[in-house]
Design a protein around this motif. Sequence first.
Motif, PDB file in Angstrom:
ATOM      1  N   LYS A 371       0.784  -1.226   0.000  1.00 50.88           N
ATOM      2  CA  LYS A 371       0.000   0.000   0.000  1.00 50.88           C
ATOM      3  C   LYS A 371       0.824   1.289   0.000  1.00 50.88           C
ATOM      4  O   LYS A 371       0.269   2.352  -0.254  1.00 50.88           O
ATOM      5  CB  LYS A 371      -0.908   0.026   1.238  1.00 50.88           C
ATOM      6  CG  LYS A 371      -1.856  -1.128   1.314  1.00 50.88           C
ATOM      7  CD  LYS A 371      -3.254  -0.633   1.064  1.00 50.88           C
ATOM      8  CE  LYS A 371      -4.193  -1.790   0.804  1.00 50.88           C
ATOM      9  NZ  LYS A 371      -5.571  -1.452   1.044  1.00 50.88           N
ATOM     10  N   CYS A 375       4.527   4.953  -3.426  1.00 50.85           N
ATOM     11  CA  CYS A 375       4.730   6.391  -3.295  1.00 50.85           C
ATOM     12  C   CYS A 375       5.867   6.764  -2.339  1.00 50.85           C
ATOM     13  O   CYS A 375       6.223   7.930  -2.254  1.00 50.85           O
ATOM     14  CB  CYS A 375       3.453   7.071  -2.799  1.00 50.85           C
ATOM     15  SG  CYS A 375       2.063   6.927  -3.924  1.00 50.85           S
ATOM     16  N   PRO A 385       6.986  12.169   0.263  1.00 47.78           N
ATOM     17  CA  PRO A 385       8.325  12.485   0.799  1.00 47.78           C
ATOM     18  C   PRO A 385       9.039  11.236   1.324  1.00 47.78           C
ATOM     19  O   PRO A 385       8.382  10.268   1.685  1.00 47.78           O
ATOM     20  CB  PRO A 385       7.995  13.436   1.957  1.00 47.78           C
ATOM     21  CG  PRO A 385       6.583  13.129   2.346  1.00 47.78           C
ATOM     22  CD  PRO A 385       5.896  12.686   1.103  1.00 47.78           C
ATOM     23  N   TYR A 387      10.643   8.766   3.854  1.00 49.53           N
ATOM     24  CA  TYR A 387      10.312   8.564   5.268  1.00 49.53           C
ATOM     25  C   TYR A 387      11.402   9.117   6.189  1.00 49.53           C
ATOM     26  O   TYR A 387      11.115   9.639   7.257  1.00 49.53           O
ATOM     27  CB  TYR A 387      10.122   7.066   5.562  1.00 49.53           C
ATOM     28  CG  TYR A 387       8.772   6.530   5.127  1.00 49.53           C
ATOM     29  CD1 TYR A 387       7.651   7.356   5.080  1.00 49.53           C
ATOM     30  CD2 TYR A 387       8.619   5.195   4.775  1.00 49.53           C
ATOM     31  CE1 TYR A 387       6.420   6.863   4.684  1.00 49.53           C
ATOM     32  CE2 TYR A 387       7.389   4.693   4.391  1.00 49.53           C
ATOM     33  CZ  TYR A 387       6.287   5.534   4.342  1.00 49.53           C
ATOM     34  OH  TYR A 387       5.075   5.033   3.963  1.00 49.53           O
ATOM     35  N   VAL A 390      10.495  12.623   7.022  1.00 49.06           N
ATOM     36  CA  VAL A 390       9.246  12.966   7.716  1.00 49.06           C
ATOM     37  C   VAL A 390       9.059  12.222   9.034  1.00 49.06           C
ATOM     38  O   VAL A 390       8.294  12.652   9.895  1.00 49.06           O
ATOM     39  CB  VAL A 390       7.986  12.726   6.837  1.00 49.06           C
ATOM     40  CG1 VAL A 390       7.918  13.745   5.741  1.00 49.06           C
ATOM     41  CG2 VAL A 390       7.948  11.314   6.314  1.00 49.06           C
ATOM     42  N   LEU A 391       9.773  11.107   9.208  1.00 46.58           N
ATOM     43  CA  LEU A 391       9.515  10.318  10.421  1.00 46.58           C
ATOM     44  C   LEU A 391      10.112  10.878  11.721  1.00 46.58           C
ATOM     45  O   LEU A 391       9.607  10.546  12.787  1.00 46.58           O
ATOM     46  CB  LEU A 391       9.938   8.865  10.213  1.00 46.58           C
ATOM     47  CG  LEU A 391       8.970   8.070   9.304  1.00 46.58           C
ATOM     48  CD1 LEU A 391       9.368   6.596   9.258  1.00 46.58           C
ATOM     49  CD2 LEU A 391       7.528   8.190   9.769  1.00 46.58           C
ATOM     50  N   TYR A 394       7.748  11.926  14.198  1.00 42.89           N
ATOM     51  CA  TYR A 394       6.842  10.906  14.746  1.00 42.89           C
ATOM     52  C   TYR A 394       7.575   9.893  15.624  1.00 42.89           C
ATOM     53  O   TYR A 394       6.982   8.959  16.128  1.00 42.89           O
ATOM     54  CB  TYR A 394       6.166  10.136  13.605  1.00 42.89           C
ATOM     55  CG  TYR A 394       5.179  10.972  12.815  1.00 42.89           C
ATOM     56  CD1 TYR A 394       4.031  11.486  13.429  1.00 42.89           C
ATOM     57  CD2 TYR A 394       5.398  11.233  11.463  1.00 42.89           C
ATOM     58  CE1 TYR A 394       3.128  12.235  12.704  1.00 42.89           C
ATOM     59  CE2 TYR A 394       4.483  11.990  10.738  1.00 42.89           C
ATOM     60  CZ  TYR A 394       3.355  12.492  11.363  1.00 42.89           C
ATOM     61  OH  TYR A 394       2.451  13.232  10.654  1.00 42.89           O
ATOM     62  N   LEU A 401       1.176   9.265  14.298  1.00 42.28           N
ATOM     63  CA  LEU A 401       1.484   8.668  12.993  1.00 42.28           C
ATOM     64  C   LEU A 401       0.342   7.756  12.548  1.00 42.28           C
ATOM     65  O   LEU A 401      -0.103   7.804  11.393  1.00 42.28           O
ATOM     66  CB  LEU A 401       2.807   7.887  13.093  1.00 42.28           C
ATOM     67  CG  LEU A 401       3.251   7.166  11.827  1.00 42.28           C
ATOM     68  CD1 LEU A 401       3.417   8.136  10.667  1.00 42.28           C
ATOM     69  CD2 LEU A 401       4.571   6.422  12.057  1.00 42.28           C
ATOM     70  N   ILE A 405      -1.932   8.083   9.163  1.00 41.71           N
ATOM     71  CA  ILE A 405      -2.066   7.024   8.157  1.00 41.71           C
ATOM     72  C   ILE A 405      -3.541   6.681   7.931  1.00 41.71           C
ATOM     73  O   ILE A 405      -3.987   6.489   6.798  1.00 41.71           O
ATOM     74  CB  ILE A 405      -1.283   5.769   8.582  1.00 41.71           C
ATOM     75  CG1 ILE A 405       0.211   6.099   8.634  1.00 41.71           C
ATOM     76  CG2 ILE A 405      -1.530   4.620   7.619  1.00 41.71           C
ATOM     77  CD1 ILE A 405       1.061   5.008   9.243  1.00 41.71           C
ATOM     78  N   VAL A 409      -3.891  14.174   6.455  1.00 39.73           N
ATOM     79  CA  VAL A 409      -4.258  15.580   6.275  1.00 39.73           C
ATOM     80  C   VAL A 409      -3.156  16.255   5.477  1.00 39.73           C
ATOM     81  O   VAL A 409      -2.061  15.724   5.344  1.00 39.73           O
ATOM     82  CB  VAL A 409      -4.396  16.298   7.637  1.00 39.73           C
ATOM     83  CG1 VAL A 409      -5.648  15.835   8.358  1.00 39.73           C
ATOM     84  CG2 VAL A 409      -3.170  16.047   8.489  1.00 39.73           C
ATOM     85  N   VAL A 411      -0.054  18.393   4.652  1.00 36.55           N
ATOM     86  CA  VAL A 411       1.054  18.840   5.486  1.00 36.55           C
ATOM     87  C   VAL A 411       1.974  19.805   4.748  1.00 36.55           C
ATOM     88  O   VAL A 411       2.069  20.978   5.057  1.00 36.55           O
ATOM     89  CB  VAL A 411       1.896  17.646   5.992  1.00 36.55           C
ATOM     90  CG1 VAL A 411       2.953  18.135   6.969  1.00 36.55           C
ATOM     91  CG2 VAL A 411       1.013  16.595   6.647  1.00 36.55           C
ATOM     92  N   PRO A 416       1.537  16.888  -3.256  1.00 37.35           N
ATOM     93  CA  PRO A 416       0.069  16.779  -3.311  1.00 37.35           C
ATOM     94  C   PRO A 416      -0.411  16.126  -2.013  1.00 37.35           C
ATOM     95  O   PRO A 416       0.408  15.562  -1.290  1.00 37.35           O
ATOM     96  CB  PRO A 416      -0.163  15.847  -4.499  1.00 37.35           C
ATOM     97  CG  PRO A 416       1.079  15.049  -4.618  1.00 37.35           C
ATOM     98  CD  PRO A 416       2.198  15.945  -4.159  1.00 37.35           C
ATOM     99  N   PRO A 417      -1.717  16.209  -1.712  1.00 37.06           N
ATOM    100  CA  PRO A 417      -2.195  15.535  -0.503  1.00 37.06           C
ATOM    101  C   PRO A 417      -2.108  14.015  -0.664  1.00 37.06           C
ATOM    102  O   PRO A 417      -2.181  13.504  -1.778  1.00 37.06           O
ATOM    103  CB  PRO A 417      -3.659  15.975  -0.390  1.00 37.06           C
ATOM    104  CG  PRO A 417      -4.034  16.492  -1.723  1.00 37.06           C
ATOM    105  CD  PRO A 417      -2.784  16.918  -2.431  1.00 37.06           C
ATOM    106  N   MET A 418      -1.898  13.339   0.443  1.00 39.62           N
ATOM    107  CA  MET A 418      -1.828  11.879   0.362  1.00 39.62           C
ATOM    108  C   MET A 418      -3.240  11.290   0.427  1.00 39.62           C
ATOM    109  O   MET A 418      -4.021  11.663   1.278  1.00 39.62           O
ATOM    110  CB  MET A 418      -0.992  11.359   1.530  1.00 39.62           C
ATOM    111  CG  MET A 418      -1.144   9.868   1.745  1.00 39.62           C
ATOM    112  SD  MET A 418       0.092   9.237   2.880  1.00 39.62           S
ATOM    113  CE  MET A 418      -0.833   7.911   3.648  1.00 39.62           C
ATOM    114  N   PRO A 419      -3.561  10.396  -0.517  1.00 41.44           N
ATOM    115  CA  PRO A 419      -4.891   9.783  -0.457  1.00 41.44           C
ATOM    116  C   PRO A 419      -4.987   8.792   0.702  1.00 41.44           C
ATOM    117  O   PRO A 419      -3.991   8.128   1.018  1.00 41.44           O
ATOM    118  CB  PRO A 419      -5.026   9.050  -1.793  1.00 41.44           C
ATOM    119  CG  PRO A 419      -3.656   8.938  -2.342  1.00 41.44           C
ATOM    120  CD  PRO A 419      -2.780   9.942  -1.664  1.00 41.44           C
ATOM    121  N   VAL A 431       1.703  -1.037  10.244  1.00 38.23           N
ATOM    122  CA  VAL A 431       2.586  -0.415   9.260  1.00 38.23           C
ATOM    123  C   VAL A 431       3.364   0.742   9.907  1.00 38.23           C
ATOM    124  O   VAL A 431       4.547   0.967   9.595  1.00 38.23           O
ATOM    125  CB  VAL A 431       1.811   0.002   7.979  1.00 38.23           C
ATOM    126  CG1 VAL A 431       0.998   1.251   8.198  1.00 38.23           C
ATOM    127  CG2 VAL A 431       2.766   0.218   6.819  1.00 38.23           C
TER     128      VAL A 431
END
Length: 444
Positions: A371, A375, A385, A387, A390-391, A394, A401, A405, A409, A411, A416-419, A431
């Motif tokens: 999943k 990306c 981005p 990990y 960005v991690l 978190y 986090l 997931i 929202v 950031v 682009p926004p994450m689906p 995950v």
Amino acid sequence: MFLMSELTLPFNYNYTNVLKLVSILAHSLFYFYFFWLTGTAIVSYFLEFFKRDDASKQFVKVLLHFPLKKISTLIVLGIIPLIVIYSIDLIWLKGNEFDSIHNLSLINLFLFILSILALYSYRSTFDLLVVFSKTVLDKDSKDLIELMESNLKKHKLSGLIGTIGLLSSLFLYSILNVAKLDYNQIDYRFDFFSYLLNVQVYLKFLYYLLISISLVYLVNLFLNFGWAETQLEGSIELNDFIKERSLKGAMISVLVQPAFILIELLLFPKNSLSYMIFLTSGIAVILVFIILNQLNAYSKESISNYLKYSFFMFIMVVISISSRDVIGISNVLKSKTVEIAQMYTTYEENLKNKLNIKTVSINGEEIFSAKCSACHRFDAKLVGPPYNTVLPKYENNREQLVKFILNPVKVDPEYPPMPAQGLIPPEAEAVADYILKVYKENSK
Ligand code: HEC
């Protein structure tokens, strides 16, 4: 009745689409048969008791012939699909707030069966009347005359009960479908009487009625003139009368359909819309125009293939409309479905603990590959981005986090926004643990 919803188990989220598919299939079969019968009852009753001429009576005989010919048709196309629809509703609409909907569905199921029994009696008494009218009656035989009169009474009454019963059932069915679409999670309450004044219910009812009338004529044209095996026998005059009537009825009732399909679409609540709703509506409208074209062609030159095509295309219209109904409801119920799926996860855990089965844990790495990896990399930018960048925020905030997931929202304006990935909470946790673990190993 209210116990029923306790009887069904919560279901696994992975099966949502299977349920949806089975539901569409059951709805399509049921709509076809239900609408066909309802239309037949209305048109027959009208022709027999309001038109009354001989040709109309012959027409009624033809109309009543097929839909009630075999009990197996009733069971396969009517009863079984209706029970499947009812059971899926019990799984799908789980919770006390739906009890009155389930009760009404059950009442509707009995009403449907009762009306059909009445129609069977209507049909068999009709056959008897035909035999009577052909026999030269001995006018002095009181017994015979009495018998005939009582038969006529029974015939009229059963026809009336069957027709009104099916119409009421169709109306209740419209209420149920509108009510399911109205579901919102906050304070849902099913108020039967307020639906009696609901415009949407009447529009749906009218539309279902319209499909019923189209179906009577189109099925009748197809079976009696479009298909060699069931070709109508009888005098040419009568056949022409029936053909002309059916063609006219079919064309008029089909012609008005696009308006209804579109008006109904406008009344779908916002949270029930998805591109599939527009797609199925579009397909239905296009098919309707092709059918009109075919019927028009048939009225110019009587080539039976035109009737075959229009019949099959109308079946597809019915399938589109039933898919649209089912998909709309499933869209509205999406969050409810997630809730039920969580109940299922808990239920499964408990059961496994009880049975001492070692729980197969959800595997974070597998979820990542399936999943997220399209990306995300740890050390490189893909659609999303890396990990590793960005991690850090978190690292000590796993809950945040998991929340992101489950429900991403916006950031970073660079991306682009994450689906949303449609994970259930235990999967999101797994995950999150996995990517945090790999990130920590990387940064050592
Ligand atoms: C279709 C592409 C796509 C998929 C699939 C995807 N993401 Fe993302 N992800 C993004 C994009 C784009 C962003 C940046 C969003 C933003 O900054 O608004 C992002 C951002 C993130 C972030 C950073 C959030 C923050 O606060 O900056 C995390 C963590 C993340 N994704 C985790 C995941 C996980 C876990 C999965 C798999 C379950 C996943 N993503 C699947 C596209 C994707």
